[in-house]
Design a protein around this motif. Structure first.
Motif, short mmCIF file in Angstrom:
data_model
loop_
_atom_site.label_atom_id
_atom_site.label_comp_id
_atom_site.label_asym_id
_atom_site.label_seq_id
_atom_site.Cartn_x
_atom_site.Cartn_y
_atom_site.Cartn_z
N ASP A 1 -2.45 -1.71 6.72
CA ASP A 1 -1.42 -0.75 7.11
C ASP A 1 -1.07 -0.99 8.58
OD1 ASP A 1 0.37 1.28 7.25
OD2 ASP A 1 -1.07 2.89 6.90
N ASP B 1 -8.03 -2.08 1.78
CA ASP B 1 -7.39 -1.63 3.01
C ASP B 1 -7.42 -2.68 4.12
OD1 ASP B 1 -10.08 -1.48 4.16
OD2 ASP B 1 -10.28 0.44 3.13
N ILE C 1 0.81 -1.22 0.00
CA ILE C 1 0.00 0.00 0.00
C ILE C 1 0.84 1.27 0.00
CG2 ILE C 1 -1.91 -1.17 1.12
CD1 ILE C 1 -1.15 0.21 3.71
N HIS C 2 2.15 1.16 0.23
CA HIS C 2 3.01 2.35 0.24
C HIS C 2 3.91 2.42 -0.99
CE1 HIS C 2 1.62 3.44 4.20
NE2 HIS C 2 1.97 2.26 4.69
N GLY C 3 3.53 1.70 -2.04
CA GLY C 3 4.25 1.80 -3.29
C GLY C 3 5.51 0.96 -3.40
N GLU C 4 5.71 0.03 -2.46
CA GLU C 4 6.88 -0.84 -2.55
C GLU C 4 6.74 -1.80 -3.72
OE1 GLU C 4 5.60 -0.94 1.89
OE2 GLU C 4 4.67 -0.57 -0.06
#
Length: 267
Positions: free
Chosen positions: A128, A111, A56-59
């Motif tokens: 998250d 999510d 979710i954080h673009g990794e």
């Protein structure tokens, strides 16, 4: 290293074959190749105990939530360098029967990770940080046969829709309170939700061949029993999803157009 990690899980045999096929090979880039992404997606789409989701954080890479038979859900990150377990839940009540990922707050992005277990419980974790957001009460249900998520009311958050002790139950996705329990009983093993008749209202589709009104959970249309697996997809381009149904093993595909209340042929 890759195979040692993966063989801890209940999906070990199948994933092990994928890994031997080259998913674990060392690469200069962390990104999965198209072939790797396709192979891993294929696995997750066909095994109830696995669900894939994007970091979710673009990794880089792909994440898998895996419900294993010793009573936990674990998240494994896979990229071109191999696999790494990044989270493990506390011991659950019962063995995981199904793991899914969902958009619970209704913003269009996944999510949450959800799991239903053999003891009739549902768990929800945040993607998250993997905090436990909610778990159903112990003993509230004897068996949850199937579940999904959909927006069943006027507010933005989605609901958990499940067949629990043979009744349709909605759990609000904002505060996780119980919104609805049907009067009638149903024995489905798979549930999907969508506007399958074009009336601008969501219907509940069960693999027993029943299509239910979302407000009352009363049967709107019932035909022959569908095959074991169902999915909703608009394959004729009219904006209304059809019900696609097949057996998990072999046999033909059947397509039902609920708007016309009939099985349809595409020629």
């Amino acid at each position: 290293m890759f195979s040692r990690i993966i063989y801890r899980f209940s999906a070990a045999g199948l994933l092990g074959l994928f890994l031997l096929g080259g998913v674990g090979a060392a690469r200069a880039q962390d990104e999965l190749s198209y072939a790797q992404y396709r192979t891993l997606s294929w696995a997750a789409d066909r095994i109830n105990h696995m669900a894939k989701f994007e970091p979710i954080h673009g990794e880089t890479g792909m994440l898998f939530a895996i419900g294993e038979r010793f009573g936990t859900v674990q998240v494994v990150k896979m990229d071109s360098r191999g696999a790494q377990r990044i989270w493990k839940s506390n011991q659950l009540s019962g063995v995981p029967d199904e793991v899914i990922t969902a958009d619970m707050d209704g913003d269009g992005l996944e999510d949450s990770i959800l799991c239903r277990t053999s003891s009739g419980k549902v768990y929800v974790w945040s993607m998250d940080g993997y905090d436990l957001l909610w778990e159903s009460l112990t003993g509230e249900y004897t068996k949850i046969s199937c579940f999904t998520t959909a927006n069943m009311d006027e507010d933005v958050p989605n609901e958990i829709v499940m067949v629990a002790d043979d009744r349709i139950v909605y759990i609000d996705g904002a505060n996780y309170s119980k919104q609805f329990t049907s009067i009638d009983e149903y024995q489905a093993t798979q549930v999907r939700c969508g506007d399958v008749d074009g009336d601008d209202r969501i219907e509940i589709v069960l693999n027993t061949g029943q299509v239910l009104d979302s407000v009352s959970a009363i049967v709107e249309w019932e035909d022959q029993t569908f095959f074991g697996k169902i999915e909703l997809l608009d394959i004729d381009g009219d904006g209304i999803p059809e019900v696609l149904t097949e057996n998990p093993g072999d046999g033909p595909l059947k397509v039902f157009d609920v708007d016309f209340k009939a099985e349809v042929r595409f020629q």
